[in-house]
Design a protein around this motif. Structure first.
Motif, PDB file in Angstrom:
ATOM      1  N   ASP A 416      26.044 -13.118 -11.046  1.00  0.00           N
ATOM      2  CA  ASP A 416      24.727 -13.739 -10.841  1.00  0.00           C
ATOM      3  C   ASP A 416      24.170 -13.372  -9.470  1.00  0.00           C
ATOM      4  O   ASP A 416      24.872 -13.475  -8.470  1.00  0.00           O
ATOM      5  CB  ASP A 416      24.846 -15.269 -10.889  1.00  0.00           C
ATOM      6  CG  ASP A 416      25.203 -15.775 -12.268  1.00  0.00           C
ATOM      7  OD1 ASP A 416      24.998 -15.040 -13.250  1.00  0.00           O
ATOM      8  OD2 ASP A 416      25.672 -16.927 -12.353  1.00  0.00           O
ATOM      9  N   PHE A 417      22.905 -12.998  -9.476  1.00  0.00           N
ATOM     10  CA  PHE A 417      22.197 -12.734  -8.226  1.00  0.00           C
ATOM     11  C   PHE A 417      21.098 -13.790  -8.149  1.00  0.00           C
ATOM     12  O   PHE A 417      20.129 -13.740  -8.908  1.00  0.00           O
ATOM     13  CB  PHE A 417      21.604 -11.320  -8.232  1.00  0.00           C
ATOM     14  CG  PHE A 417      22.643 -10.243  -8.400  1.00  0.00           C
ATOM     15  CD1 PHE A 417      23.166  -9.944  -9.660  1.00  0.00           C
ATOM     16  CD2 PHE A 417      23.119  -9.525  -7.313  1.00  0.00           C
ATOM     17  CE1 PHE A 417      24.134  -8.961  -9.829  1.00  0.00           C
ATOM     18  CE2 PHE A 417      24.089  -8.534  -7.470  1.00  0.00           C
ATOM     19  CZ  PHE A 417      24.599  -8.260  -8.723  1.00  0.00           C
ATOM     20  N   GLU A 418      21.280 -14.740  -7.251  1.00  0.00           N
ATOM     21  CA  GLU A 418      20.413 -15.931  -7.260  1.00  0.00           C
ATOM     22  C   GLU A 418      19.254 -15.832  -6.271  1.00  0.00           C
ATOM     23  O   GLU A 418      19.323 -15.098  -5.287  1.00  0.00           O
ATOM     24  CB  GLU A 418      21.266 -17.170  -6.913  1.00  0.00           C
ATOM     25  CG  GLU A 418      22.322 -17.460  -7.968  1.00  0.00           C
ATOM     26  CD  GLU A 418      23.303 -18.555  -7.548  1.00  0.00           C
ATOM     27  OE1 GLU A 418      23.320 -18.924  -6.362  1.00  0.00           O
ATOM     28  OE2 GLU A 418      24.045 -19.029  -8.430  1.00  0.00           O
ATOM     29  N   GLY A 419      18.225 -16.628  -6.532  1.00  0.00           N
ATOM     30  CA  GLY A 419      17.118 -16.781  -5.587  1.00  0.00           C
ATOM     31  C   GLY A 419      16.351 -15.493  -5.321  1.00  0.00           C
ATOM     32  O   GLY A 419      15.853 -15.262  -4.216  1.00  0.00           O
ATOM     33  N   ILE A 420      16.226 -14.652  -6.335  1.00  0.00           N
ATOM     34  CA  ILE A 420      15.437 -13.418  -6.178  1.00  0.00           C
ATOM     35  C   ILE A 420      13.960 -13.769  -6.331  1.00  0.00           C
ATOM     36  O   ILE A 420      13.604 -14.608  -7.160  1.00  0.00           O
ATOM     37  CB  ILE A 420      15.848 -12.395  -7.265  1.00  0.00           C
ATOM     38  CG1 ILE A 420      17.315 -12.034  -7.088  1.00  0.00           C
ATOM     39  CG2 ILE A 420      14.972 -11.163  -7.233  1.00  0.00           C
ATOM     40  CD1 ILE A 420      17.851 -11.147  -8.181  1.00  0.00           C
ATOM     41  N   GLU A 421      13.116 -13.104  -5.524  1.00  0.00           N
ATOM     42  CA  GLU A 421      11.678 -13.389  -5.686  1.00  0.00           C
ATOM     43  C   GLU A 421      11.245 -12.955  -7.091  1.00  0.00           C
ATOM     44  O   GLU A 421      11.632 -11.891  -7.571  1.00  0.00           O
ATOM     45  CB  GLU A 421      10.874 -12.632  -4.634  1.00  0.00           C
ATOM     46  CG  GLU A 421      11.044 -13.228  -3.241  1.00  0.00           C
ATOM     47  CD  GLU A 421      10.866 -12.199  -2.147  1.00  0.00           C
ATOM     48  OE1 GLU A 421       9.766 -11.628  -2.057  1.00  0.00           O
ATOM     49  OE2 GLU A 421      11.836 -11.955  -1.408  1.00  0.00           O
ATOM     50  N   ASN A 422      10.407 -13.798  -7.698  1.00  0.00           N
ATOM     51  CA  ASN A 422      10.048 -13.549  -9.103  1.00  0.00           C
ATOM     52  C   ASN A 422       9.430 -12.168  -9.336  1.00  0.00           C
ATOM     53  O   ASN A 422       9.751 -11.504 -10.316  1.00  0.00           O
ATOM     54  CB  ASN A 422       9.093 -14.638  -9.598  1.00  0.00           C
ATOM     55  CG  ASN A 422       9.818 -15.950  -9.796  1.00  0.00           C
ATOM     56  OD1 ASN A 422      10.867 -16.011 -10.447  1.00  0.00           O
ATOM     57  ND2 ASN A 422       9.321 -17.021  -9.186  1.00  0.00           N
ATOM     58  N   ASP A 423       8.559 -11.729  -8.427  1.00  0.00           N
ATOM     59  CA  ASP A 423       7.904 -10.435  -8.683  1.00  0.00           C
ATOM     60  C   ASP A 423       8.888  -9.274  -8.603  1.00  0.00           C
ATOM     61  O   ASP A 423       8.769  -8.295  -9.332  1.00  0.00           O
ATOM     62  CB  ASP A 423       6.673 -10.232  -7.776  1.00  0.00           C
ATOM     63  CG  ASP A 423       7.001 -10.457  -6.319  1.00  0.00           C
ATOM     64  OD1 ASP A 423       8.084 -11.000  -6.012  1.00  0.00           O
ATOM     65  OD2 ASP A 423       6.165 -10.066  -5.472  1.00  0.00           O
ATOM     66  N   LYS A 424       9.897  -9.416  -7.745  1.00  0.00           N
ATOM     67  CA  LYS A 424      10.900  -8.350  -7.661  1.00  0.00           C
ATOM     68  C   LYS A 424      11.741  -8.301  -8.939  1.00  0.00           C
ATOM     69  O   LYS A 424      12.069  -7.226  -9.447  1.00  0.00           O
ATOM     70  CB  LYS A 424      11.824  -8.576  -6.461  1.00  0.00           C
ATOM     71  CG  LYS A 424      11.111  -8.362  -5.131  1.00  0.00           C
ATOM     72  CD  LYS A 424      12.078  -8.452  -3.981  1.00  0.00           C
ATOM     73  CE  LYS A 424      11.344  -8.158  -2.669  1.00  0.00           C
ATOM     74  NZ  LYS A 424      12.164  -8.520  -1.505  1.00  0.00           N
ATOM     75  N   ALA A 425      12.097  -9.473  -9.422  1.00  0.00           N
ATOM     76  CA  ALA A 425      12.881  -9.526 -10.663  1.00  0.00           C
ATOM     77  C   ALA A 425      12.067  -8.943 -11.813  1.00  0.00           C
ATOM     78  O   ALA A 425      12.583  -8.163 -12.632  1.00  0.00           O
ATOM     79  CB  ALA A 425      13.275 -10.971 -10.965  1.00  0.00           C
ATOM     80  N   ASP A 426      10.785  -9.294 -11.871  1.00  0.00           N
ATOM     81  CA  ASP A 426       9.935  -8.774 -12.945  1.00  0.00           C
ATOM     82  C   ASP A 426       9.822  -7.257 -12.861  1.00  0.00           C
ATOM     83  O   ASP A 426       9.880  -6.555 -13.879  1.00  0.00           O
ATOM     84  CB  ASP A 426       8.534  -9.402 -12.872  1.00  0.00           C
ATOM     85  CG  ASP A 426       8.573 -10.885 -13.225  1.00  0.00           C
ATOM     86  OD1 ASP A 426       9.592 -11.322 -13.796  1.00  0.00           O
ATOM     87  OD2 ASP A 426       7.602 -11.599 -12.910  1.00  0.00           O
ATOM     88  N   ALA A 427       9.667  -6.745 -11.644  1.00  0.00           N
ATOM     89  CA  ALA A 427       9.531  -5.290 -11.471  1.00  0.00           C
ATOM     90  C   ALA A 427      10.806  -4.587 -11.945  1.00  0.00           C
ATOM     91  O   ALA A 427      10.756  -3.537 -12.591  1.00  0.00           O
ATOM     92  CB  ALA A 427       9.255  -4.953 -10.010  1.00  0.00           C
ATOM     93  N   MET A 428      11.960  -5.194 -11.647  1.00  0.00           N
ATOM     94  CA  MET A 428      13.220  -4.589 -12.077  1.00  0.00           C
ATOM     95  C   MET A 428      13.301  -4.529 -13.609  1.00  0.00           C
ATOM     96  O   MET A 428      13.674  -3.508 -14.184  1.00  0.00           O
ATOM     97  CB  MET A 428      14.397  -5.377 -11.514  1.00  0.00           C
ATOM     98  CG  MET A 428      15.692  -4.613 -11.603  1.00  0.00           C
ATOM     99  SD  MET A 428      17.126  -5.664 -11.348  1.00  0.00           S
ATOM    100  CE  MET A 428      17.571  -5.925 -13.055  1.00  0.00           C
ATOM    101  N   PHE A 429      12.901  -5.635 -14.248  1.00  0.00           N
ATOM    102  CA  PHE A 429      12.969  -5.651 -15.717  1.00  0.00           C
ATOM    103  C   PHE A 429      11.953  -4.703 -16.340  1.00  0.00           C
ATOM    104  O   PHE A 429      12.240  -4.088 -17.372  1.00  0.00           O
ATOM    105  CB  PHE A 429      12.818  -7.083 -16.254  1.00  0.00           C
ATOM    106  CG  PHE A 429      14.146  -7.758 -16.385  1.00  0.00           C
ATOM    107  CD1 PHE A 429      14.760  -8.338 -15.286  1.00  0.00           C
ATOM    108  CD2 PHE A 429      14.835  -7.746 -17.592  1.00  0.00           C
ATOM    109  CE1 PHE A 429      16.018  -8.915 -15.387  1.00  0.00           C
ATOM    110  CE2 PHE A 429      16.095  -8.315 -17.707  1.00  0.00           C
ATOM    111  CZ  PHE A 429      16.690  -8.905 -16.605  1.00  0.00           C
ATOM    112  N   ASP A 430      10.780  -4.574 -15.728  1.00  0.00           N
ATOM    113  CA  ASP A 430       9.793  -3.621 -16.254  1.00  0.00           C
ATOM    114  C   ASP A 430      10.365  -2.212 -16.220  1.00  0.00           C
ATOM    115  O   ASP A 430      10.264  -1.459 -17.194  1.00  0.00           O
ATOM    116  CB  ASP A 430       8.503  -3.682 -15.423  1.00  0.00           C
ATOM    117  CG  ASP A 430       7.738  -4.980 -15.678  1.00  0.00           C
ATOM    118  OD1 ASP A 430       8.083  -5.678 -16.662  1.00  0.00           O
ATOM    119  OD2 ASP A 430       6.826  -5.312 -14.892  1.00  0.00           O
TER     120      ASP A 430
END
Ligand code: G6P
Ligand code: ZN
Length: 543
Positions: A416-430
């Motif tokens: 688990d990688f916690e507390g990631i900024e939402n936009d960074k997580a979204d960019a990774m999934f995109d």
């Protein structure tokens, strides 16, 4: 009793997640926040007039106040009866049981499960339907829609109901029935398992340590393990539920159940160790010096459930959430059982259980359960293990090693990688979504990808479809990496990377999982470019 209609406005973000609405406690305590959501539940289920509901929770901070608000709102909207656990306590599986056995119209569980409690920690509200299970997506969708259009809520002017004394109390025309939270549940356990055999094993010197983690299972475990099964007093640790869980995370895993880990790694370790979470639906199982991963536990239980009276006629089928290891599939294949793969979230098992397609199911996130209720059930898993140990005469470690020898071992871990900024997580999934389109055939860390997809679930019972439930990459020779964003966090995004590799080598039982998974870990980082997108090289948690 006067009924007040209070004007309000929609509040952003009241979308139920993997398991109900979870937010910071102060958010729930803000003006109208709880009231708006409860009114939206009433509206989402077609009102509560004339209905009977169950109410209880894990006793975390703010639960007593929230329970009184919910009772006043149920009374204001014409509910007939609310069955409440004494002190507003009910473990999640006990609530599920009451919802079913009392043939109610559903219930509300006040909990944020394994998340910490307190004014600066987390709170949660979950609605369960008359089958006893978490509301399915169509219901939570209607509740969410109602939060977006709400203009007023109804609440009765009434004194607090006395939730400390058992029996029926009136709130206007509504009956508040305060029940012993433990009795019915303990009786159910006694019907499912061979208590005589377990009692005999314990009387013969078998020692147990159960860590209730200052959460709701304390009273349940004391009654079942100590009073009914004869485990010696003190076998249940941290048994008094506290509003802040003693300042800890009531999450039964090797990191947060540190006390249990120490006890089970000591020279004089008991024969069996276990822990449960805040609301009593998760479990952790240990033998002396050995932690049993939830995925392995599920497979061992499926392979041996027939040894307990409730499952003596075999299992109708089994199910696991998609990220859970495929150790269960190996058992299903050998025993010729149907094996279903669902998205993360207990609610997805509900239809399969209701339709009789499965008897037993579980998740990598320390949840295991059966058709006895419609929630996962921590103490139930403990008792099924004990029943199996009593009937085979084996120890935990022996049973586990014998299981691997028979079915092979699926090495497994979740990072688990916690507390990631939402936009960074979204960019990774995109980026990942694009990348997997033509990834088959490529190799990473020396391992060849044979397939990849974004998991879509087609419910075989009602035909509903759940999309974007996690990205899976399948490798040659049984390796697998799955990426998902958690649906239960309250701050930022938590990236979960699930790692699995299969081995039937003779030395499989001696290998460390992290070491055996090194190829998959390297491949997982390379494929998703985790460091590039999030700046992280190491996970916060290795479960
Ligand atoms: C809760 C749910 C489980 C789920 C777990 C992790 O315990 O009841 O069904 O597996 O949370 O969910 P998450 O979305 O955080 O991975
Ligand atoms: Zn829980």
């Amino acid at each position: 009793m006067e009924i007040l209609t209070i004007e309000t406005q929609p509040i952003d973000g009241q979308k139920p997640g993997t398991s109900g609405l979870r937010k910071k406690t102060r958010t729930f305590m803000a003006p109208h926040y709880l009231e708006n959501f409860i009114q939206a539940i009433w509206d989402g289920i077609g009102g509560v007039a004339g209905k009977t509901l169950v109410l209880g929770g894990d006793g975390r901070y703010f639960s007593p106040q929230a329970a009184q608000v919910i009772l006043r709102m149920a009374a204001a909207s014409g509910a007939k009866r609310v069955i409440v656990g004494q002190g507003a306590l009910l473990s999640t599986p006990a609530a599920s049981n009451l919802i079913r056995t009392r043939k109610t119209d559903g219930g509300i569980i006040l909990s944020a499960s394994h998340n910490p409690g307190g004014i600066d920690e987390d709170f949660g509200v979950k609605f369960n339907t008359p089958n006893g299970g978490p509301a399915a997506e169509d219901v939570t969708g209607r509740i969410f829609a109602a939060t977006k259009t709400i203009t007023a809520y109804k609440i009765a002017e009434a004194q607090d109901a006395d939730l400390s004394s058992l029996g029926e109390h009136a709130m206007g025309d509504m009956v508040v029935e305060v029940v012993d939270p433990v009795a019915d549940y303990a009786d159910l356990m006694e019907q499912l398992f061979d208590f005589d055999a377990i009692r005999g094993m314990i009387a013969g010197g078998f020692r147990i340590c159960f860590d209730a983690m200052h959460a709701v299972t304390g009273p349940y475990a004391k009654e079942v393990l100590e009073n009914r099964l004869g485990a010696k007093a003190g076998s249940v640790k941290n048994a008094i539920p506290k509003p802040d869980f003693g300042g800890g995370h009531p999450d039964p895993n090797p990191i947060w159940a540190k006390e249990l880990m120490e006890i089970m790694h000591a020279d004089d370790a008991p024969d069996f160790g276990a822990a449960s979470d805040g609301d009593g639906d998760r479990n952790m199982i240990m033998g002396p010096g050995t932690y049993v991963s939830p995925s392995d536990s599920l497979a061992v239980l499926a392979a041996n459930a027939h040894r307990a009276p409730a499952y003596a006629n075999g299992l109708a089928g089994v199910a696991r959430s998609m990220p859970t290891s495929r150790a269960l599939d190996a058992v299903a294949e050998k025993k010729k059982l149907d094996c279903y793969e669902t998205p993360t979230g207990w609610k997805f098992f509900g239809n399969l259980l209701d339709a009789g397609k499965i008897t037993l199911c579980g998740e990598e996130s320390a949840g295991t359960g059966s058709n006895h209720v419609r929630e996962k059930d921590g103490l139930w898993a403990v008792l099924l293990w004990l029943n199996i140990l009593a009937s085979t005469g084996k120890g935990v470690v022996e049973l586990l090693h014998d299981h691997w020898a028979e079915y092979g071992r699926n090495f497994y871990s979740r990072h688990d990688f916690e507390g990631i900024e939402n936009d960074k997580a979204d960019a990774m999934f995109d980026a990942l979504t694009l990348k997997i389109e033509d990834i088959a055939g490529e190799s990473f860390a020396g391992r060849k990808v044979i397939a990849a997809d974004d998991f879509t679930y087609h419910d075989p019972v009602d035909g509903s479809v759940a999309e974007h439930q996690g990205i899976r990459i399948m490798f040659e020779n049984g390796g697998r990496v799955v990426y998902r964003l958690s649906g239960t966090g309250t701050v930022g995004a938590t990236l979960r990377v699930y790692l699995e590799d299969v081995s039937d080598a003779a030395d499989a039982k001696d290998r460390d999982a992290q070491d055996a998974l090194s190829d998959m870990i390297a491949a997982a980082h390379e494929i998703a470019r985790i460091e590039h997108h999030t700046g992280r090289t190491e996970p916060d948690v290795r479960a």
